[in-house]
Write a protein that holds these residues in place. Sequence first.
Motif, PDB file in Angstrom:
ATOM      1  N   LEU A  11       6.463  -5.156   1.390  1.00  0.00           N
ATOM      2  CA  LEU A  11       6.138  -6.019   2.532  1.00  0.00           C
ATOM      3  C   LEU A  11       5.175  -7.165   2.039  1.00  0.00           C
ATOM      4  O   LEU A  11       4.036  -6.581   1.261  1.00  0.00           O
ATOM      5  N   CYS A  13       2.088  -9.345   3.034  1.00  0.00           N
ATOM      6  CA  CYS A  13       0.955  -9.819   3.965  1.00  0.00           C
ATOM      7  C   CYS A  13       0.625 -11.386   3.663  1.00  0.00           C
ATOM      8  O   CYS A  13      -0.524 -11.194   2.837  1.00  0.00           O
ATOM      9  N   LEU A  68       1.470  -4.485  11.447  1.00  0.00           N
ATOM     10  CA  LEU A  68       1.823  -5.934  11.371  1.00  0.00           C
ATOM     11  C   LEU A  68       1.552  -6.774  12.670  1.00  0.00           C
ATOM     12  O   LEU A  68       1.290  -7.699  12.619  1.00  0.00           O
ATOM     13  N   ILE A  73       1.261 -10.190  11.119  1.00  0.00           N
ATOM     14  CA  ILE A  73       1.882 -10.234  10.052  1.00  0.00           C
ATOM     15  C   ILE A  73       3.497 -10.422  10.532  1.00  0.00           C
ATOM     16  O   ILE A  73       3.916  -9.580  11.210  1.00  0.00           O
ATOM     17  N   ASP A  74       4.155 -11.231   9.644  1.00  0.00           N
ATOM     18  CA  ASP A  74       5.602 -11.373   9.834  1.00  0.00           C
ATOM     19  C   ASP A  74       6.366 -10.130   9.964  1.00  0.00           C
ATOM     20  O   ASP A  74       6.567  -9.341   9.033  1.00  0.00           O
ATOM     21  N   MET A  75       6.771  -9.914  11.276  1.00  0.00           N
ATOM     22  CA  MET A  75       7.537  -8.445  11.714  1.00  0.00           C
ATOM     23  C   MET A  75       8.815  -8.522  11.155  1.00  0.00           C
ATOM     24  O   MET A  75       9.820  -7.418  11.196  1.00  0.00           O
ATOM     25  N   GLN A  77      10.102  -8.550   8.461  1.00  0.00           N
ATOM     26  CA  GLN A  77      10.345  -7.991   7.222  1.00  0.00           C
ATOM     27  C   GLN A  77      10.659  -6.480   7.316  1.00  0.00           C
ATOM     28  O   GLN A  77      11.298  -5.976   6.541  1.00  0.00           O
TER      29      GLN A  77
END
Length: 88
Positions: A11, A13, A68, A73-75, A77
């Motif tokens: 992932l 971040c 996240l 943070i871009d979930m 992913q």
Amino acid sequence: MKKTHQNDIYLTCKGIIFYSNKDEDAFFKWIKKIECIDKFEGSGDELYLDIASKTLHDHDLRDLIALLYRYRIDMKQLQQFLTNDNRK
């Protein structure tokens, strides 16, 4: 610069905002407690979380979702961990 990862499951971040030093400390303590994270490393404003397996225990997935979400943070992913069993 792309980092070399232990596996192909990680992932990213990017641009994490910490509101205090203790907030940053809490973030790193949290990721160290998530069992599915093998290691982490950073480059610039990105932090890479190496994930041990594509199959996650429910508690690890919930911890990743919470982390996240909390740190924005871009979930998207997390879609790579979607299965019929955890779809709900």
